[in-house]
Design an enzyme around this catalytic site. Structure first.
Site: not given
Ligand code: NDP
Ligand SMILES: O=C1O[C@H](COP(=O)(O)O)[C@@H](O)[C@H](O)[C@H]1O
Length: 474
Positions: A5, A12, A140, A208, A232
């Site tokens: 990911g 990012k 998570k 948020e 959380h």
């Molecule tokens: N974003 C946040 O603020 C937070 C996210 N999380 C957790 O982090 C995890 C990722 O979230 P987030 O980054 O937001 O999600 P995104 O959708 O932004 O990114 C997911 C990533 O996983 C890749 N991906 C998608 N499907 C697959 C697959 N089948 N096999 C391998 N790689 C795959 C995607 O690649 P591609 O783009 O090429 O499809 C992308 O790089 C989730 O479990 C989320 O709950 C937890 C806390 C905060």
């Molecule tokens: O896990 C998550 O947390 C963020 C909020 O985290 P913070 O540290 O930036 O407050 C939330 O925006 C996101 O939806 C959730 O997946």
């Protein structure tokens, strides 16, 4: 380290800038490689990935990439695409990295992929041997109900021993959250009043401002309760409500947190308000008739001697007017009613409150009443405030993800969540998941549906501050 990911939102905004900061602070191993991975479509080559990481550091890191630290970090970055059925490019990249590093290598695998990709990725790690001897950090949500959480735990344990699994909840990595333990157990003054005899109610508020920010695929499967509360907010509650651990080690803290979760009463749909911000169904990727909630507020109680009868009010949502992480403990009133509202300059009989602001760098305040100077006896509101930023050098602190990435590298489980506690939290959530109230609409930039005030009445939510003229009738 293999980061699945690596092109996603979490990588990012938090993980890649966090890894860079650890490297710049000299907190990475002496020799390491970070292999980003993702699906083959649009997979970046090594140079493009390094450019992506540098942009992430510049846009979301605290310092920017700074030439002196960037080059030694960047040479350790590589990218290799993988799918559950086509893992060869990743295997080759890992083999090459390990050959370059030489000697015994500790693999750390980070799953920052959508939850529906967890199981297939873990199975692939088992089949290919990439998981052999590795540590696994998994994001998570850990399942979407009790059965799926148990099934996920079985899948994880089929490939990884439990002591190599790190279930991450980045709130527990926040400096100010850990300070709740220091504050409670390091200060006799507060621990002695930390119970139902002295505390009227507790609030945990995490509004948020951001909306779903293009995360419709994820959010439509998840919603605010699963995304924020069962993860959380309940874990914050565990830190707040736990008994003193025998020691400050992983086993003792996990045991006490799980004991709190065991004593939590099931979530009552009648004491829950769900909401959906106006415009949610017009977000790209959201179903036009979606009933997914972007807001959740609820009251839960802990059935044990310390907390019996003390409501814990929780509130979180997207598209709200502020971004805050605020915990408020409201104390009972003094036993003798010597001063009434008429004796107070504000015209309100305000209770004492202890307020933790957990947003980095964090603060702690205590509100109390004091005599206003003058010939008559009138009371005014006052507060004692501690701000981390005024008292410590913020640069010494680690952000939540940085701390937890470092802990996973060094093998410290203390601030990670545990399978048993997570399963219990899904168990108590079952009544709400089975019978969720229909989400009420709310305006973006508001504090959520007005109905939420019913949950906490006759008291009122701590936010927004100041609480001008609002009565407290505990
Ligand atoms: N974003 C946040 O603020 C937070 C996210 N999380 C957790 O982090 C995890 C990722 O979230 P987030 O980054 O937001 O999600 P995104 O959708 O932004 O990114 C997911 C990533 O996983 C890749 N991906 C998608 N499907 C697959 C697959 N089948 N096999 C391998 N790689 C795959 C995607 O690649 P591609 O783009 O090429 O499809 C992308 O790089 C989730 O479990 C989320 O709950 C937890 C806390 C905060
Ligand atoms: O896990 C998550 O947390 C963020 C909020 O985290 P913070 O540290 O930036 O407050 C939330 O925006 C996101 O939806 C959730 O997946």
């Amino acid at each position: 380290m293999i980061l699945f990911g690596a092109t996603g939102d979490l990588a990012k905004r938090k993980l890649l800038p966090g890894l860079f900061h650890l490297a710049a602070a000299g907190m990475m191993p002496a020799r390491y490689r970070i292999i980003g991975s993702g699906l083959p479509h649009d997979a970046p080559g090594t140079d493009d990935f390094r450019t992506h990481v540098r942009a992430a550091v510049d846009n979301y890191g605290r310092t920017g990439h700074g030439a002196g630290s960037w080059d030694p970090f960047a040479v350790n970055l590589d990218f290799a695409p993988a799918t559950p059925t086509e893992p060869q490019a990743l295997r080759d990249a890992v083999a090459k990295a390990e050959q370059d590093l030489g000697g015994p290598v500790q693999r750390l695998i980070y799953l920052a992929v959508p939850p529906d990709a967890f199981v297939a990725t873990v199975r692939m790690l088992g089949v290919t041997g990439l998981g052999t001897g590795a540590k696994l950090v998994i994001e998570k949500p850990f399942g979407h109900d009790l059965d799926s959480a148990k099934a996920l735990n079985r899948e994880l344990r089929a490939v990884f021993d439990e002591d190599r699994i790190y279930r991450i909840d980045h709130f527990l990595g926040k400096e100010a959250v850990q300070n709740i333990l220091a504050f409670r157990f390091g200060n006799g003054l507060f621990e002695s009043v930390w119970n139902a005899d002295h505390i009227d109610h507790v609030q945990i508020e995490v509004p948020e401002r951001l909306t779903i920010e293009g995360r419709a695929d994820f959010y439509e499967q998840t919603g605010a309760f699963r995304d924020m509360v069962v993860t959380h907010l309940f874990h914050l509650l565990g830190f707040l409500a736990m008994e003193a651990p025998a020691r400050l080690d992983a086993a003792s803290l996990h045991e006490q947190a799980e004991t709190v979760f065991q004593a939590l009463n099931p979530v009552d749909p009648a004491r829950t308000v769900l909401g959906q911000y106006d415009g949610y169904t017009a977000e790209p990727g959201v179903a036009p008739d979606s009933t997914v909630e972007t807001f959740a507020a609820l009251t839960v109680e802990i059935d044990n001697p310390r907390w019996a009868g003390v409501p814990f009010h929780l509130r979180t949502g997207k598209g709200m007017t502020q971004s805050r992480h605020t915990i408020t403990l409201t104390f009972t009133k003094a036993p003798q009613d010597l001063f009434g509202p008429a004796d107070c300059t504000s015209g309100r009989d305000a209770p004492n409150e202890l307020i933790f602001e957990l947003s980095d760098p964090g603060s702690i305040s205590i509100s109390f009443r004091t005599k206003a100077p003058g010939a008559d006896t009138r009371l005014d509101d006052a507060s004692l405030n501690f701000h981390y930023a005024d008292s410590f050098t913020a640069a010494h602190g680690l952000l939540g993800y940085e701390r937890l990435l470092h802990d996973a590298m060094t093998g410290d489980h203390t601030l990670f969540t545990q399978a048993g506690g997570i399963e219990r939290l899904w168990e108590i959530s079952a009544p709400l998941l089975a019978h969720p109230p229909r989400p009420l609409p709310y305006r973006q930039g508001s504090w959520g549906p007005a109905e939420t005030d019913r949950l906490i009445a006759p008291a009122s939510w701590h936010l927004p501050e100041p609480r001008d003229g609002r009565p407290w009738q505990g």
